[in-house]
Motif scaffolding. Structure first.
Motif, PDB file in Angstrom:
ATOM      1  N   HIS A 319       0.859  -1.329   0.003  1.00 17.97           N
ATOM      2  CA  HIS A 319      -0.116   0.012  -0.029  1.00 17.97           C
ATOM      3  C   HIS A 319       0.846   1.278  -0.132  1.00 17.97           C
ATOM      4  N   LEU A 320       2.076   1.153   0.579  1.00 18.64           N
ATOM      5  CA  LEU A 320       2.884   2.355   0.655  1.00 18.64           C
ATOM      6  C   LEU A 320       3.367   2.725  -0.718  1.00 18.64           C
ATOM      7  N   ASN A 321       3.589   1.702  -1.311  1.00 18.26           N
ATOM      8  CA  ASN A 321       4.190   1.658  -2.680  1.00 18.26           C
ATOM      9  C   ASN A 321       3.220   2.334  -3.689  1.00 18.26           C
ATOM     10  N   LEU A 322       1.892   2.113  -3.562  1.00 22.93           N
ATOM     11  CA  LEU A 322       0.786   2.752  -4.347  1.00 22.93           C
ATOM     12  C   LEU A 322       0.761   4.159  -3.598  1.00 22.93           C
ATOM     13  N   VAL A 323       0.827   4.577  -2.499  1.00 24.41           N
ATOM     14  CA  VAL A 323       0.834   5.988  -1.825  1.00 24.41           C
ATOM     15  C   VAL A 323       1.920   6.691  -2.513  1.00 24.41           C
ATOM     16  N   ILE A 324       3.060   6.183  -2.514  1.00 25.18           N
ATOM     17  CA  ILE A 324       4.228   6.839  -3.140  1.00 25.18           C
ATOM     18  C   ILE A 324       4.169   7.315  -4.601  1.00 25.18           C
ATOM     19  N   VAL A 325       3.880   6.311  -5.312  1.00 16.95           N
ATOM     20  CA  VAL A 325       3.469   6.404  -6.753  1.00 16.95           C
ATOM     21  C   VAL A 325       2.372   7.571  -6.977  1.00 16.95           C
ATOM     22  N   GLY A 326       1.391   7.475  -6.235  1.00 18.02           N
ATOM     23  CA  GLY A 326       0.307   8.209  -6.530  1.00 18.02           C
ATOM     24  C   GLY A 326       0.892   9.718  -6.394  1.00 18.02           C
ATOM     25  N   ALA A 327       1.620   9.803  -4.933  1.00 18.55           N
ATOM     26  CA  ALA A 327       1.874  11.203  -4.545  1.00 18.55           C
ATOM     27  C   ALA A 327       2.889  11.839  -5.739  1.00 18.55           C
ATOM     28  N   LEU A 328       3.680  10.802  -6.254  1.00 15.98           N
ATOM     29  CA  LEU A 328       4.748  11.330  -7.036  1.00 15.98           C
ATOM     30  C   LEU A 328       4.091  11.881  -8.468  1.00 15.98           C
ATOM     31  N   ILE A 329       3.045  11.073  -9.026  1.00 15.46           N
ATOM     32  CA  ILE A 329       2.146  11.415 -10.283  1.00 15.46           C
ATOM     33  C   ILE A 329       1.797  12.809 -10.031  1.00 15.46           C
ATOM     34  N   VAL A 330       1.061  13.241  -8.949  1.00 16.73           N
ATOM     35  CA  VAL A 330       0.666  14.399  -8.679  1.00 16.73           C
ATOM     36  C   VAL A 330       1.601  15.704  -8.529  1.00 16.73           C
ATOM     37  N   PHE A 331       2.803  14.914  -8.066  1.00 22.90           N
ATOM     38  CA  PHE A 331       3.718  15.907  -7.834  1.00 22.90           C
ATOM     39  C   PHE A 331       4.399  16.529  -9.049  1.00 22.90           C
ATOM     40  N   PHE A 332       4.631  15.433 -10.029  1.00 27.84           N
ATOM     41  CA  PHE A 332       5.250  15.813 -11.171  1.00 27.84           C
ATOM     42  C   PHE A 332       4.133  16.507 -12.235  1.00 27.84           C
ATOM     43  N   LEU A 333       2.875  16.264 -11.974  1.00 26.84           N
ATOM     44  CA  LEU A 333       2.099  16.688 -13.088  1.00 26.84           C
ATOM     45  C   LEU A 333       1.998  18.540 -12.632  1.00 26.84           C
ATOM     46  N   VAL A 334       2.043  18.557 -11.426  1.00 21.15           N
ATOM     47  CA  VAL A 334       1.799  19.980 -10.880  1.00 21.15           C
ATOM     48  C   VAL A 334       3.135  20.886 -11.097  1.00 21.15           C
ATOM     49  N   VAL A 335       4.178  20.207 -10.609  1.00 16.89           N
ATOM     50  CA  VAL A 335       5.496  21.153 -10.380  1.00 16.89           C
ATOM     51  C   VAL A 335       6.267  20.807 -11.546  1.00 16.89           C
ATOM     52  N   GLU A 336       6.508  19.520 -12.087  1.00 17.43           N
ATOM     53  CA  GLU A 336       7.384  19.393 -13.419  1.00 17.43           C
ATOM     54  C   GLU A 336       6.862  18.508 -14.092  1.00 17.43           C
ATOM     55  N   PRO A 337       6.159  18.864 -14.907  1.00 15.71           N
ATOM     56  CA  PRO A 337       5.374  18.132 -15.994  1.00 15.71           C
ATOM     57  C   PRO A 337       6.139  17.256 -16.982  1.00 15.71           C
ATOM     58  N   HIS A 338       7.633  17.692 -17.091  1.00 17.56           N
ATOM     59  CA  HIS A 338       8.636  16.951 -18.117  1.00 17.56           C
ATOM     60  C   HIS A 338       9.050  15.936 -17.144  1.00 17.56           C
ATOM     61  N   GLY A 339       9.009  15.674 -15.999  1.00 17.58           N
ATOM     62  CA  GLY A 339       9.256  14.565 -15.075  1.00 17.58           C
ATOM     63  C   GLY A 339      10.802  14.445 -14.888  1.00 17.58           C
ATOM     64  N   LEU A 340      11.446  13.222 -14.686  1.00 14.03           N
ATOM     65  CA  LEU A 340      12.721  13.184 -14.159  1.00 14.03           C
ATOM     66  C   LEU A 340      13.692  13.458 -15.403  1.00 14.03           C
ATOM     67  N   ALA A 341      13.270  13.299 -16.467  1.00 16.29           N
ATOM     68  CA  ALA A 341      14.381  13.976 -17.578  1.00 16.29           C
ATOM     69  C   ALA A 341      14.523  15.315 -17.405  1.00 16.29           C
ATOM     70  N   GLN A 342      13.539  16.215 -17.191  1.00 11.43           N
ATOM     71  CA  GLN A 342      13.806  17.610 -17.120  1.00 11.43           C
ATOM     72  C   GLN A 342      14.864  17.891 -15.617  1.00 11.43           C
ATOM     73  N   LEU A 343      14.416  17.287 -14.775  1.00 13.63           N
ATOM     74  CA  LEU A 343      15.581  17.347 -13.610  1.00 13.63           C
ATOM     75  C   LEU A 343      16.892  17.002 -14.036  1.00 13.63           C
ATOM     76  N   TRP A 344      16.998  16.069 -14.674  1.00  9.20           N
ATOM     77  CA  TRP A 344      18.249  15.420 -15.298  1.00  9.20           C
ATOM     78  C   TRP A 344      18.961  16.720 -16.015  1.00  9.20           C
ATOM     79  N   ARG A 345      18.101  17.314 -17.102  1.00  5.26           N
ATOM     80  CA  ARG A 345      18.564  18.471 -17.750  1.00  5.26           C
ATOM     81  C   ARG A 345      18.992  19.598 -16.788  1.00  5.26           C
ATOM     82  N   LEU A 346      18.281  19.731 -15.981  1.00  5.82           N
ATOM     83  CA  LEU A 346      18.512  20.866 -15.122  1.00  5.82           C
ATOM     84  C   LEU A 346      19.954  20.677 -14.194  1.00  5.82           C
TER      85      LEU A 346
END
Length: 358
Positions: A319-346
């Motif tokens: 269940h913790l796995n599902l919670v973390i994945v859900g929270a990360l999806i919301v985080f990336f959609l709101v804060v960084e829509p380009h995901g980990l690839a954009q963080l790597w570019r930065l």
């Protein structure tokens, strides 16, 4: 001080247009490829092959395919699980109908069959888009799973309805079946990942990829400047389905060995691959690998830390796995829509200036 492009001169158009224009990136790419092809096969254990390496490689291919369709062309699809099932059942029928056929041909033909099915289901994209296209591909998901469940020809009329991969060899090495060694599974999948990643990278950088991105950015403007929407969208569906079909074929023949379509290729599989490209980064080859690695490795790390180290119950960790994945999806959609690839570019931009930011 290591990551610099100063002094990295190009003297030809080919050198300036290469995939990795910075020398440090090229060295890193060849180093990772050498480690993956030469070192890891000698060190990989059954646990790490089955829990991380093999599923990571297979999901990376599926994420590449979905990223071509959704990230580069802007066509939303929720039918990835169904198309993976097409690849798996195509592999099964080819392996049982043509026992003399080698596994490379079987896997590639599975991708070709899936590409034809994907192009057929991509026809509605010419008239609908956005939410309505997502619903249409979702219908494809349910239809394909129903088809493989109800039509006995697809599973050779077996009593259980399950399909099992026969044992096959490549150059005398067993790559499918229960006697397959971990390094053989890993190496066979790695070959397809390297070739398909190279193919995806060059397709997205060429004329076809630019047409896909023009359709994604504004289809009416793309048509005005001469892009054929019919050809661009159908090629995107076909190429995307080809990648996903190969991943489905490998998932069945090399990784699992036995499949029941409703359990393995259900709607959860479609959402899992979609989450990979959202977290990894839409419209990015690197993002496909990063998202696949993250979502495959996360449950393994949580199990090692939560269950083995802290002694938590297995269901709590799941269940913790599902919670973390859900929270990360919301985080990336709101804060960084380009995901980990954009963080790597930065991060690379910061490294270019470090330690003198001004």
């Amino acid at each position: 001080m290591l990551y610099r492009e100063a002094g990295d001169f190009k003297t030809s158009y080919t050198a300036d247009n290469q995939t990795f224009p910075i020398k440090f990136d090229r060295w890193g790419y060849w180093a990772i490829l050498a480690i993956g092809a030469v070192v890891i096969p000698f060190l990989v254990s059954d646990y790490w092959a089955s829990s991380f390496l093999v599923p990571f490689l297979i999901y990376a291919i599926a994420a590449l395919g979905l990223n071509i369709l959704t990230g580069y062309t802007g066509q939303v699809s929720l039918g990835t699980g169904g198309f993976m099932a097409v690849g798996a059942y195509a592999s099964y029928k080819l392996m049982t109908a043509f026992p003399w056929m080698d596994m490379f041909t079987v896997t590639i033909l599975s991708g070709v069959v899936t590409a034809m099915v994907g192009a057929a289901f991509g026809l509605p994209s010419l008239r609908i888009k956005g939410f309505y296209l997502a619903v249409a591909t979702l219908a494809a998901q349910f239809f394909l799973v129903w088809l493989f469940n109800k039509v006995g020809w697809f599973y050779n009329y077996s009593a259980s309805g399950q399909i099992n991969a026969p044992e096959r060899e490549v150059f005398g090495i067993i790559v499918t079946g229960p006697n397959t060694q971990a390094w053989a599974q890993y190496t066979f999948c790695l070959i397809f990942v390297v070739v398909l990643a190279w193919l995806a990278r060059n397709l997205t950088r060429g004329t076809v990829g630019r047409q896909w991105m023009a359709i994604r950015d504004m289809d009416i403007a793309a048509e005005i400047i001469g892009v054929n929407p019919l050809r661009a969208k159908l090629t995107a569906f076909a190429v995307s389905s080809f990648f996903i079909g190969i991943s489905g074929g490998l998932f069945f023949t090399v990784y699992l060995g036995a499949v029941e379509v409703g359990e393995v290729f259900g709607i959860q599989k479609s959402f899992l691959v979609l989450f990979m490209i959202i977290i990894g980064g839409l419209g990015s080859i690197f993002g496909s690998f990063a998202g696949a690695a993250f979502l495959v490795l996360l449950p393994v790390i949580l199990k090692l830390v939560g269950v083995d180290l802290l002694g938590w119950p297995t269901d709590i960790v799941a269940h913790l796995n599902l919670v973390i994945v859900g929270a990360l999806i919301v985080f990336f959609l709101v804060v960084e829509p380009h995901g980990l690839a954009q963080l790597w570019r930065l991060t690379k931009e910061k490294l270019r200036l470090w330690p003198f930011p001004h």
